[in-house]
Design a protein around this motif. Structure first.
Motif, PDB file in Angstrom:
ATOM      1  N   GLU A 115       0.821  -1.201   0.000  1.00 21.03           N
ATOM      2  CA  GLU A 115       0.000   0.000   0.000  1.00 21.03           C
ATOM      3  C   GLU A 115       0.866   1.266   0.000  1.00 21.03           C
ATOM      4  O   GLU A 115       0.597   2.224  -0.737  1.00 21.03           O
ATOM      5  CB  GLU A 115      -0.884  -0.013   1.254  1.00 21.03           C
ATOM      6  CG  GLU A 115      -2.071   0.885   1.154  1.00 21.03           C
ATOM      7  CD  GLU A 115      -3.084   0.570   2.248  1.00 21.03           C
ATOM      8  OE1 GLU A 115      -2.829  -0.360   3.051  1.00 21.03           O
ATOM      9  OE2 GLU A 115      -4.110   1.264   2.294  1.00 21.03           O
TER      10      GLU A 115
ATOM     11  N   VAL B  80       2.557   1.625  -3.556  1.00 15.98           N
ATOM     12  CA  VAL B  80       1.638   2.096  -4.598  1.00 15.98           C
ATOM     13  C   VAL B  80       1.178   3.512  -4.286  1.00 15.98           C
ATOM     14  O   VAL B  80       1.055   4.356  -5.190  1.00 15.98           O
ATOM     15  CB  VAL B  80       0.417   1.162  -4.742  1.00 15.98           C
ATOM     16  CG1 VAL B  80      -0.479   1.643  -5.878  1.00 15.98           C
ATOM     17  CG2 VAL B  80       0.854  -0.261  -5.003  1.00 15.98           C
ATOM     18  N   GLY B  81       0.960   3.781  -2.997  1.00 15.69           N
ATOM     19  CA  GLY B  81       0.538   5.125  -2.611  1.00 15.69           C
ATOM     20  C   GLY B  81       1.575   6.178  -3.003  1.00 15.69           C
ATOM     21  O   GLY B  81       1.234   7.253  -3.496  1.00 15.69           O
ATOM     22  N   THR B  82       2.842   5.843  -2.817  1.00 15.19           N
ATOM     23  CA  THR B  82       3.910   6.772  -3.195  1.00 15.19           C
ATOM     24  C   THR B  82       3.908   7.004  -4.706  1.00 15.19           C
ATOM     25  O   THR B  82       4.002   8.144  -5.177  1.00 15.19           O
ATOM     26  CB  THR B  82       5.277   6.209  -2.748  1.00 15.19           C
ATOM     27  OG1 THR B  82       5.245   6.039  -1.329  1.00 15.19           O
ATOM     28  CG2 THR B  82       6.408   7.141  -3.130  1.00 15.19           C
TER      29      THR B  82
ATOM     30  N   THR C  17       1.422   6.655  -6.767  1.00  8.48           N
ATOM     31  CA  THR C  17       0.221   7.401  -7.152  1.00  8.48           C
ATOM     32  C   THR C  17       0.383   8.882  -6.851  1.00  8.48           C
ATOM     33  O   THR C  17       0.119   9.739  -7.691  1.00  8.48           O
ATOM     34  CB  THR C  17      -1.000   6.847  -6.385  1.00  8.48           C
ATOM     35  OG1 THR C  17      -1.073   5.435  -6.618  1.00  8.48           O
ATOM     36  CG2 THR C  17      -2.274   7.497  -6.854  1.00  8.48           C
TER      37      THR C  17
ATOM     38  N   LEU D  58       6.840  -0.922 -10.133  1.00 15.26           N
ATOM     39  CA  LEU D  58       6.530  -1.566  -8.852  1.00 15.26           C
ATOM     40  C   LEU D  58       6.845  -3.060  -8.908  1.00 15.26           C
ATOM     41  O   LEU D  58       6.587  -3.717  -9.911  1.00 15.26           O
ATOM     42  CB  LEU D  58       5.035  -1.400  -8.566  1.00 15.26           C
ATOM     43  CG  LEU D  58       4.473  -2.203  -7.389  1.00 15.26           C
ATOM     44  CD1 LEU D  58       4.796  -1.502  -6.066  1.00 15.26           C
ATOM     45  CD2 LEU D  58       2.960  -2.378  -7.527  1.00 15.26           C
TER      46      LEU D  58
ATOM     47  N   ASP E 223       6.043  -6.286  -6.192  1.00 14.91           N
ATOM     48  CA  ASP E 223       5.561  -6.632  -4.855  1.00 14.91           C
ATOM     49  C   ASP E 223       6.612  -7.515  -4.164  1.00 14.91           C
ATOM     50  O   ASP E 223       7.652  -7.843  -4.756  1.00 14.91           O
ATOM     51  CB  ASP E 223       4.156  -7.262  -4.901  1.00 14.91           C
ATOM     52  CG  ASP E 223       4.146  -8.713  -5.355  1.00 14.91           C
ATOM     53  OD1 ASP E 223       5.203  -9.209  -5.837  1.00 14.91           O
ATOM     54  OD2 ASP E 223       3.083  -9.359  -5.257  1.00 14.91           O
TER      55      ASP E 223
ATOM     56  N   ASN F  34       5.841   8.416   3.251  1.00 16.04           N
ATOM     57  CA  ASN F  34       4.989   7.233   3.155  1.00 16.04           C
ATOM     58  C   ASN F  34       5.617   6.013   3.824  1.00 16.04           C
ATOM     59  O   ASN F  34       5.162   4.896   3.606  1.00 16.04           O
ATOM     60  CB  ASN F  34       4.664   6.939   1.690  1.00 16.04           C
ATOM     61  CG  ASN F  34       3.503   7.784   1.191  1.00 16.04           C
ATOM     62  OD1 ASN F  34       2.351   7.400   1.322  1.00 16.04           O
ATOM     63  ND2 ASN F  34       3.806   8.966   0.661  1.00 16.04           N
TER      64      ASN F  34
ATOM     65  N   ALA G 108      -4.193   1.823  -6.414  1.00 16.69           N
ATOM     66  CA  ALA G 108      -3.878   1.185  -5.131  1.00 16.69           C
ATOM     67  C   ALA G 108      -4.964   0.159  -4.780  1.00 16.69           C
ATOM     68  O   ALA G 108      -4.663  -0.996  -4.452  1.00 16.69           O
ATOM     69  CB  ALA G 108      -3.762   2.241  -4.031  1.00 16.69           C
ATOM     70  N   GLU G 109      -6.223   0.585  -4.903  1.00 17.63           N
ATOM     71  CA  GLU G 109      -7.330  -0.312  -4.565  1.00 17.63           C
ATOM     72  C   GLU G 109      -7.313  -1.576  -5.443  1.00 17.63           C
ATOM     73  O   GLU G 109      -7.489  -2.700  -4.958  1.00 17.63           O
ATOM     74  CB  GLU G 109      -8.652   0.449  -4.750  1.00 17.63           C
ATOM     75  CG  GLU G 109      -9.859  -0.317  -4.293  1.00 17.63           C
ATOM     76  CD  GLU G 109     -11.158   0.492  -4.444  1.00 17.63           C
ATOM     77  OE1 GLU G 109     -11.084   1.690  -4.823  1.00 17.63           O
ATOM     78  OE2 GLU G 109     -12.230  -0.095  -4.213  1.00 17.63           O
TER      79      GLU G 109
ATOM     80  N   LEU H 113      -4.290  -3.835  -4.490  1.00 23.80           N
ATOM     81  CA  LEU H 113      -4.463  -4.511  -3.194  1.00 23.80           C
ATOM     82  C   LEU H 113      -5.538  -5.601  -3.282  1.00 23.80           C
ATOM     83  O   LEU H 113      -5.372  -6.699  -2.741  1.00 23.80           O
ATOM     84  CB  LEU H 113      -4.797  -3.488  -2.102  1.00 23.80           C
ATOM     85  CG  LEU H 113      -3.627  -2.526  -1.788  1.00 23.80           C
ATOM     86  CD1 LEU H 113      -4.091  -1.400  -0.867  1.00 23.80           C
ATOM     87  CD2 LEU H 113      -2.439  -3.272  -1.176  1.00 23.80           C
TER      88      LEU H 113
ATOM     89  N   VAL I 182       3.662   1.269 -12.783  1.00 22.65           N
ATOM     90  CA  VAL I 182       2.607   1.933 -12.027  1.00 22.65           C
ATOM     91  C   VAL I 182       2.479   3.418 -12.346  1.00 22.65           C
ATOM     92  O   VAL I 182       1.477   4.033 -12.039  1.00 22.65           O
ATOM     93  CB  VAL I 182       2.771   1.723 -10.510  1.00 22.65           C
ATOM     94  CG1 VAL I 182       2.381   0.310 -10.155  1.00 22.65           C
ATOM     95  CG2 VAL I 182       4.178   2.034 -10.054  1.00 22.65           C
TER      96      VAL I 182
END
Lengths: 471, 471
Positions: free
Chosen positions: B235, B238-240, B242, B256, B258, B305, B355-356, B359, B378
């Motif tokens: 999270e 991906v948040g970073t 985004t 990205l 994982d 983040n 992100a959603e 995840l 990403v």
């Protein structure tokens, strides 16, 4: 009533359209005259009706009716197109989309928005004012976004932000027979199927109605440097622009004015700091440090090329004054000779040939005896002559036409295009065969496949064959 | 011999093609088998012949012969497509364009080049090595440029430099009946007529052969910062990414991995400095000061983040190691389970939902019991699962198929696309109706108009209707 329509078909269509639209179907002479032409050269085509749909569904119903009765349909936005795109040369319905002017959605998270086709670019930017976002394309006129997509418009920001080809993510299109399709997705890229978005962008209303658009937006830059840089010769100004492009200095705007245009703007827009010399307007967007660095490198390059001044716009107001002056070039040209009109050319050539093409063009202007300032989005190889002519003087008009024709053909000779951003409409159709060769047959096949009755903006964009055996 | 071809037609075509190409028309089983499939899932279609034309004129002559005898034509490049695009599912001729591998022209002055379709991206970059220019698109495989255009490919650099949609200036295309057309001009933009360049880009060989390309190039950046940044959670990573995108931090690459993919890469590519944690690879290009500023801002954002490391590649070799590792993700996945295969998904979604979606996808992977690392471009919302499965295990294959299907449908549900860059081929045809709706009918009309005999790469891209009344 145009020759191509029978009274019966027109009457029936009129009755059905009235039922659909009520008093939003108009037949007054004033309204029809207003919708008979755009800007630029006076080439009018009078529609039989003007329709003001308010939704995509209404456009679809309208198209189904017109299709059933063989009535031509001409999409109409702000009326700011320059090549005769909105003239109803075969009559029919002028479909004015300006009442479809809602901003449907803005997504700061995805840097995009969803608007109806009649929203204008300035309206959208007013809507975005407090969002930290803006819509970067800036063709001068306050065109509708649907019209900008239809003509594949761009403007001063195209070097940095792309043209409508790049910023349209997807479209809602009504087909000539009244089906509604949605092209593209909200994703930034896709590899699934034919690129319908790009097919409709630039199709000038000949394949269907663009009724809604999903557009990319940009973040308001933290740092901006905007400067006016003047040169002793046109060659030095274009040379600097070309080198900057080749060095990948990322100006988002890079505009050229020759000495005649600079002089016209100084008088018209009261730009007191400027001299009547070849001029570049340049602007950088980015982080504060990055734009300072870029501007510094650009200034060094200009000085190496003999620039005589570098004057930065320090405030937002100064910047606005400058870009307003740039967008008033058209009016500034006309003011050079009261009672005149302005014929704009729109050549776009490969960067490596830009200097040669512009210098050859300026020499051509001089030997033509006409007043024709040069102004250009030189960052992408696009430049305009504003040929000033007296509409009452047939000889001057003929010389203007001949000069404009040489500009288009010169662009083709150097591997370029006769139109960088104004489109084809009526006036550039004569160059399509030379520019596209056999590709024109592919365009004809697409037109026949997607508008088999030939009702969408007929007589535009795709020249008819000298003979069309078998229809 | 496929059902659809009669022996007579095949014999006649064979004789004429042999006369045209001599020993460059091949019927050996080995050569045909090699040309029966790309990479990715094993979906072979055996061609009857393999042809090796050397010029656009030869391709045109070949197309005229095949067209006259009703023989299917399947363009073939490096064979690196992932969705079955090159399988000759209805037999016919596999047209291998790899002998059309000349770089015809490079123009540093206009930052463009002209190449034959069989030139690969690495070959072009070797050719450009001393020019100060490079071709920025980087899909991993050393694909041919013709193939990359046909599938609208992109890769790790797309955030900064665009996809094939943006970098192709113009094409030479051979139509199914053997005409030669040239799309686009050398100018950076044009507003004259339908955008045939963009129509053929992404058409996967179903409308004609791309035989030559005019491509934009980029200047080698003066400054590069490339870093690996690791996070405690997916999270946060991906948040970073985004936020960086929303802040318009102009990374040219933003990738990205994982924790499963990071672990696989550490083992496969011996990335000793990395931990098996969610990871971003990020790269900035520009002037030295600008890239330092951008990287600094990105690093701050990552730290805000909760990032646990920031490790810059100091040398060209370190950068190469990193990007080679990124491009070896496919092999690294397979190495996780010897004897397995890898099924790649290709969803691309709006940035705000990335992100959603990621995840939700990772949770789905966990509950599927499969090994399926996530890797993604990403920066533009595109990510891949590399679903590892045992091809001998029908149940595992079925679960892999179901997982991949859920990824595609999830992308559509969030307003995205089932394929960001791999294309449709055979495997994604089932999603086109859902993704494009009525737009699919427009694609069918275009296909019928430009390939009326249905001979170009038949059975691909555009799904046939359940019923086609009246042919």
């Amino acid at each position: 009533m145009p020759d191509t329509l029978t009274q019966t078909a027109t009457d029936r269509a009129s009755a059905e359209l009235s039922q659909l639209l009520g008093d939003r179907l108009v037949t007054s002479r004033g309204d029809r005259t207003h919708h008979s032409h755009g800007e630029g050269l006076p080439d009018a085509g009078m529609p039989d009706f003007v329709a003001y749909p308010q939704t995509t569904d209404e456009v679809a119903a309208l198209a189904a009716i017109c299709s059933a009765h063989g009535i031509p349909m001409v999409p109409y936005g702000a009326g700011s197109s320059l090549e005769g795109q909105v003239a109803a040369v075969r009559g029919g319905v002028s479909v004015d989309l300006t009442r479809m002017n809602r901003v449907l959605d803005v997504s700061p998270g995805s840097l995009d928005c969803h608007v109806e086709a009649g929203v204008t670019r300035m309206q959208l930017n007013r809507h975005l004012r407090d969002s930290g976002l803006f819509f970067p394309l800036d063709p001068g006129a306050d065109a509708t976004l649907g019209g900008m997509a239809a003509t594949r418009a761009s403007g001063t920001n195209a070097v940095g932000y792309g043209t409508m080809r790049e910023v349209v993510l997807g479209l809602t299109v009504v087909t000539p027979d009244g089906r509604i399709i949605r092209t593209g997705t909200r994703a930034r890229k896709s590899a699934t199927g034919y690129d319908l978005t790009r097919l409709y962008v630039g199709s000038e209303g000949t394949l269907g109605f663009i009724t809604e658009l999903r557009l990319r937006l940009a973040g308001q830059p933290e740092g901006v440097v905007c400067a006016v840089c003047q040169f002793p010769t046109l060659e030095a100004a274009v040379g600097t622009a070309t080198l900057a492009r080749q060095m990948d200095l990322r100006a988002v705007r890079l505009e050229l004015l020759d000495e005649v245009q600079a002089d016209a703007c100084i008088r018209y827009s009261k730009l007191e700091k400027m001299q009547p010399l070849p001029t570049l307007f340049v602007e950088f967007h980015g982080t504060p440090q990055a734009v300072r660095e870029q501007a510094g490198l650009f200034r060094e390059l200009a000085e190496d090329n003999g620039s005589v001044s570098w004057d930065e716009a320090e405030t937002l107001e100064e910047r606005m004054t400058l870009w307003t002056a740039r967008h008033s070039c058209y009016e500034a040209c006309i003011a050079l000779k009261p009672g005149s009109r302005n014929m704009g050319t729109d050549a776009c050539v490969p960067i490596e040939h830009l200097a040669e093409v512009i210098l050859e063009t300026q020499a051509d202007v001089k030997s033509s005896g006409l007043i024709a300032p040069i102004v250009g989005h030189v960052g992408d190889g696009n430049f305009h002559l504003g040929i000033v002519f007296d509409p009452e003087d047939a000889d001057e008009r003929a010389r203007a036409d001949a000069l404009a024709d040489r500009v288009s053909r010169r662009a083709l000779r150097f591997g370029g295009t006769c139109s960088g951003e104004h489109g084809v409409g009526l006036h550039k159709m004569r160059y399509l065969a030379e520019e596209h060769g056999e590709g024109l047959e592919i365009m004809r096949a697409i037109k026949a496949a997607l508008d088999p009755l030939g009702l969408m903006n007929p007589g535009k964009l795709i020249p008819e064959r000298a003979e069309t055996p078998g229809g």
